[in-house]
Design an enzyme around this catalytic site. Sequence first.
Site, mmCIF file in Angstrom:
data_model
loop_
_atom_site.group_PDB
_atom_site.id
_atom_site.type_symbol
_atom_site.label_atom_id
_atom_site.label_comp_id
_atom_site.label_asym_id
_atom_site.label_seq_id
_atom_site.Cartn_x
_atom_site.Cartn_y
_atom_site.Cartn_z
ATOM 1 N N GLU A 50 16.063 -9.150 4.975
ATOM 2 C CA GLU A 50 16.124 -7.738 4.568
ATOM 3 C C GLU A 50 17.378 -7.110 5.174
ATOM 4 O O GLU A 50 17.562 -7.122 6.387
ATOM 5 C CB GLU A 50 14.875 -6.985 5.048
ATOM 6 C CG GLU A 50 14.847 -5.551 4.524
ATOM 7 C CD GLU A 50 13.662 -4.731 5.049
ATOM 8 O OE1 GLU A 50 13.364 -4.817 6.249
ATOM 9 O OE2 GLU A 50 13.063 -4.004 4.233
ATOM 10 N N GLU A 87 2.799 -0.907 6.694
ATOM 11 C CA GLU A 87 3.725 -0.822 5.555
ATOM 12 C C GLU A 87 5.066 -1.323 6.056
ATOM 13 O O GLU A 87 5.803 -0.589 6.716
ATOM 14 C CB GLU A 87 3.845 0.639 5.083
ATOM 15 C CG GLU A 87 2.609 1.186 4.398
ATOM 16 C CD GLU A 87 2.409 0.609 3.010
ATOM 17 O OE1 GLU A 87 3.289 -0.121 2.511
ATOM 18 O OE2 GLU A 87 1.355 0.877 2.424
ATOM 19 N N GLU A 101 -1.337 2.334 0.765
ATOM 20 C CA GLU A 101 -1.214 3.787 0.776
ATOM 21 C C GLU A 101 -1.376 4.268 -0.662
ATOM 22 O O GLU A 101 -1.283 3.508 -1.616
ATOM 23 C CB GLU A 101 0.147 4.209 1.354
ATOM 24 C CG GLU A 101 0.254 3.768 2.809
ATOM 25 C CD GLU A 101 1.329 4.463 3.617
ATOM 26 O OE1 GLU A 101 2.483 4.493 3.174
ATOM 27 O OE2 GLU A 101 0.993 4.971 4.714
ATOM 28 N N CYS A 119 12.219 0.348 1.263
ATOM 29 C CA CYS A 119 11.501 -0.878 1.608
ATOM 30 C C CYS A 119 11.257 -1.784 0.411
ATOM 31 O O CYS A 119 11.334 -2.994 0.507
ATOM 32 C CB CYS A 119 10.165 -0.504 2.225
ATOM 33 S SG CYS A 119 9.204 0.603 1.181
ATOM 34 N N ASN A 178 13.595 6.304 6.608
ATOM 35 C CA ASN A 178 14.178 6.476 5.268
ATOM 36 C C ASN A 178 13.529 7.592 4.454
ATOM 37 O O ASN A 178 14.183 8.211 3.614
ATOM 38 C CB ASN A 178 14.156 5.149 4.504
ATOM 39 C CG ASN A 178 12.772 4.575 4.326
ATOM 40 O OD1 ASN A 178 11.850 4.935 5.057
ATOM 41 N ND2 ASN A 178 12.622 3.687 3.383
ATOM 42 N N GLY A 236 8.532 -4.388 5.824
ATOM 43 C CA GLY A 236 9.759 -4.623 5.065
ATOM 44 C C GLY A 236 9.580 -5.547 3.875
ATOM 45 O O GLY A 236 8.488 -6.027 3.579
ATOM 46 N N VAL A 270 9.156 -5.582 9.965
ATOM 47 C CA VAL A 270 8.192 -6.636 10.294
ATOM 48 C C VAL A 270 8.140 -6.889 11.812
ATOM 49 O O VAL A 270 7.039 -6.974 12.377
ATOM 50 C CB VAL A 270 8.498 -7.930 9.499
ATOM 51 C CG1 VAL A 270 7.649 -9.094 9.996
ATOM 52 C CG2 VAL A 270 8.273 -7.697 8.013
HETATM 53 N N1 NAD Z 1 6.429 -0.761 3.300
HETATM 54 C C1 NAD Z 1 6.786 0.500 3.376
HETATM 55 O O1 NAD Z 1 6.118 1.401 2.854
HETATM 56 C C2 NAD Z 1 8.055 0.887 4.101
HETATM 57 C C3 NAD Z 1 8.613 2.143 3.861
HETATM 58 C C4 NAD Z 1 9.793 2.482 4.521
HETATM 59 C C5 NAD Z 1 10.421 1.592 5.392
HETATM 60 N N2 NAD Z 1 9.850 0.381 5.605
HETATM 61 C C6 NAD Z 1 10.510 -0.584 6.485
HETATM 62 O O2 NAD Z 1 10.964 0.051 7.672
HETATM 63 C C7 NAD Z 1 12.122 -0.600 8.173
HETATM 64 C C8 NAD Z 1 13.197 0.416 8.449
HETATM 65 O O3 NAD Z 1 12.723 1.416 9.281
HETATM 66 P P1 NAD Z 1 12.983 1.439 10.859
HETATM 67 O O4 NAD Z 1 14.278 0.762 11.145
HETATM 68 O O5 NAD Z 1 12.759 2.821 11.317
HETATM 69 O O6 NAD Z 1 11.809 0.520 11.395
HETATM 70 P P2 NAD Z 1 11.410 0.179 12.912
HETATM 71 O O7 NAD Z 1 10.402 -0.887 12.815
HETATM 72 O O8 NAD Z 1 12.586 -0.038 13.757
HETATM 73 O O9 NAD Z 1 10.748 1.543 13.442
HETATM 74 C C9 NAD Z 1 9.654 2.139 12.791
HETATM 75 C C10 NAD Z 1 8.950 3.079 13.744
HETATM 76 O O10 NAD Z 1 8.298 2.320 14.755
HETATM 77 C C11 NAD Z 1 8.591 2.874 16.032
HETATM 78 N N3 NAD Z 1 8.472 1.805 17.017
HETATM 79 C C12 NAD Z 1 9.414 0.940 17.446
HETATM 80 N N4 NAD Z 1 8.893 0.087 18.346
HETATM 81 C C13 NAD Z 1 7.584 0.415 18.489
HETATM 82 C C14 NAD Z 1 6.500 -0.116 19.259
HETATM 83 N N5 NAD Z 1 6.666 -1.167 20.068
HETATM 84 N N6 NAD Z 1 5.290 0.457 19.137
HETATM 85 C C15 NAD Z 1 5.091 1.507 18.303
HETATM 86 N N7 NAD Z 1 6.074 2.052 17.566
HETATM 87 C C16 NAD Z 1 7.306 1.501 17.647
HETATM 88 C C17 NAD Z 1 9.971 3.457 15.861
HETATM 89 O O11 NAD Z 1 10.236 4.394 16.871
HETATM 90 C C18 NAD Z 1 9.861 4.059 14.472
HETATM 91 O O12 NAD Z 1 9.223 5.312 14.526
HETATM 92 C C19 NAD Z 1 12.527 -1.586 7.097
HETATM 93 O O13 NAD Z 1 12.097 -2.873 7.458
HETATM 94 C C20 NAD Z 1 11.775 -1.099 5.874
HETATM 95 O O14 NAD Z 1 11.528 -2.082 4.906
HETATM 96 C C21 NAD Z 1 8.686 0.014 4.988
HETATM 97 O O1 LIG Z 2 10.582 3.127 1.313
HETATM 98 C C1 LIG Z 2 9.487 2.796 0.907
HETATM 99 C C2 LIG Z 2 8.510 3.604 0.135
HETATM 100 C C3 LIG Z 2 9.104 4.096 -1.123
HETATM 101 C C4 LIG Z 2 9.420 3.394 -2.231
HETATM 102 N N1 LIG Z 2 9.918 4.274 -3.092
HETATM 103 C C5 LIG Z 2 9.901 5.468 -2.529
HETATM 104 N N2 LIG Z 2 9.396 5.346 -1.325
#
Ligand code: NAD
Ligand SMILES: O=CCc1c[nH]cn1
Length: 486
Positions: A383, A250, A460, A284, A153, A252, A230
């Site tokens: 989520e 970081e 972070e 997120c 994102n 969901g 997660v």
């Molecule tokens: N808390 C935060 O700061 C924050 C910020 C942005 C997004 N998010 C969360 O991210 C999610 C959306 O992003 P997404 O769909 O890309 O997440 P995802 O968990 O599917 O993937 C995240 C990353 O992990 C990698 N990955 C997948 N399996 C792995 C493994 N077994 N080992 C190591 N790496 C692996 C993916 O290739 C990708 O680069 C949502 O749940 C959102 O809330 C959290």
């Molecule tokens: O997506 C998660 C981190 C964030 C929140 N606002 C901007 N970036």
Amino acid sequence: MKDVQPKGSHFIDGAYVEDTAGRVINCVYAATGEVVAKLHSATPAVIAQALDSAKRAQKEWAALPPVERGRVLRRVADILRERNEALSELETIDTGKPIQETLVADATSGADALEYYGGITASITGESVPLGGDFVYTIREPLGVCVGIGAWNYPTQIACWKSAPALACGNAMVFKPSEMTPLCALKLAEIYVEAGAPAGLFNVVNGYGDVGAALVTDSRVDKVSLTGSVPTGRKVYAAAAEGIRHVTMELGGKSPLIVFEDADIENAVSAAINANFYSTGQICSNGTRVFVHADIAEAFAARLVERTKTAVIGDPLDPETNIGPMVTDTQRAKVLEYIEIGKSEGAKLLLGGGIPAGFETGNYIEPTIFSGVTDDMRIAAEEIFGPVMAILTFTSEEEAITRANATEFGLAAGVFTNDIKRGHRVVAQLEAGTCWINQYNLTPVEAPFGGVKMSGVGRENARAALEHYSQIKSVYVALSDVESAF
Ligand SMILES: NC(=O)c1ccc[n+]([C@@H]2O[C@H](COP(=O)([O-])OP(=O)(O)OC[C@H]3O[C@@H](n4cnc5c(N)ncnc54)[C@H](O)[C@@H]3O)[C@@H](O)[C@H]2O)c1
Ligand SMILES: O=CCc1c[nH]cn1
């Protein structure tokens, strides 16, 4: 569409690298479905090259005077700002987020992180502890090679939020972007080198989850910072634990936004819009459970619907657009499924709920508002990560707090009230790592950001992130003779 094909799939040791033996990664413009770039997932040889060069560069970097390291980071910030327009366009092509957002929230947010950590690099110090003669001094040392793994994102922001504090502390980083958004971090890697960072200090390896998994368990790696879901967090945390590696998670959320009866309704509606529809709902920390006091629920919903109807859905590269497509068709299908679940659970669809007319091509979806949502509905518990808002009503402060906390997540929370004492009182009881009073989703670099419960570990941004990219060595210094039993 302008040419965004990078000169290689990876950026390692100061140069683009390609290995076509890796699985193809198609980079798709979410508004049209057009493949705009073709990359290859990293092979074991590419991963090894990246880690070896990071290990080498880290030693060179850590040996520099901190003030020089800080200067390099500040130069990165300057270049990010100078190139904001081009970087924002790339971010929009990579993610599908509207250009009116990326111009203000991505490379600029990354630049803030680089500037902030560049400014404090020279003040990352230990302390002196007097013991009444003898004393202890501490040294804050880097961890070594850090792996950053990003979600799709905020590809530029995530790469900067991880690399800036890591490098400030004297570490090197190998960053793996999401396979859905592989382009932006490569540009950041180019900029690091241009700003004077040693080759290999910030490497980018593109790839699928298996590449992330290989990085997490490699013996050259000292720390892993993941931004993701997660379920992925669980796997990465467990894999990192095998090697007792440091982690930042970081993850969901399903965050609550509580609107009390005395709130400024216009501001609360603005916040609910930002907390659900900015980045087409792919944030997120989004406040997707909007708890509104029953006394104002009708007025709040009416104004919210009225204003959301004015959203401009369109090509994200058009500066007028404020709702772009979702990142992938798969993600949109998941969101559409949740909308059907919401309807079948008995929630009232106030607005949206489908693919907007005239936008059958691309991953478009309408901003969607449900009212009459109850805590047990899946749209209130899980989520969704798309533009779907759930409005729930409450009648007492205690009830709002209890229900807001009744979730496994704990990333963020917001409270709207004109009673500032109530604002502080409620926030103090909310189980969330990041809270806002009369605001939502602003994430300045000066404020620590991260979650509690299943939403994550570590923080972070701000000085707090330094704790997660450094370790303390204690040195006991004796000024007296050594006593022994015999
Ligand atoms: N808390 C935060 O700061 C924050 C910020 C942005 C997004 N998010 C969360 O991210 C999610 C959306 O992003 P997404 O769909 O890309 O997440 P995802 O968990 O599917 O993937 C995240 C990353 O992990 C990698 N990955 C997948 N399996 C792995 C493994 N077994 N080992 C190591 N790496 C692996 C993916 O290739 C990708 O680069 C949502 O749940 C959102 O809330 C959290
Ligand atoms: O997506 C998660 C981190 C964030 C929140 N606002 C901007 N970036």
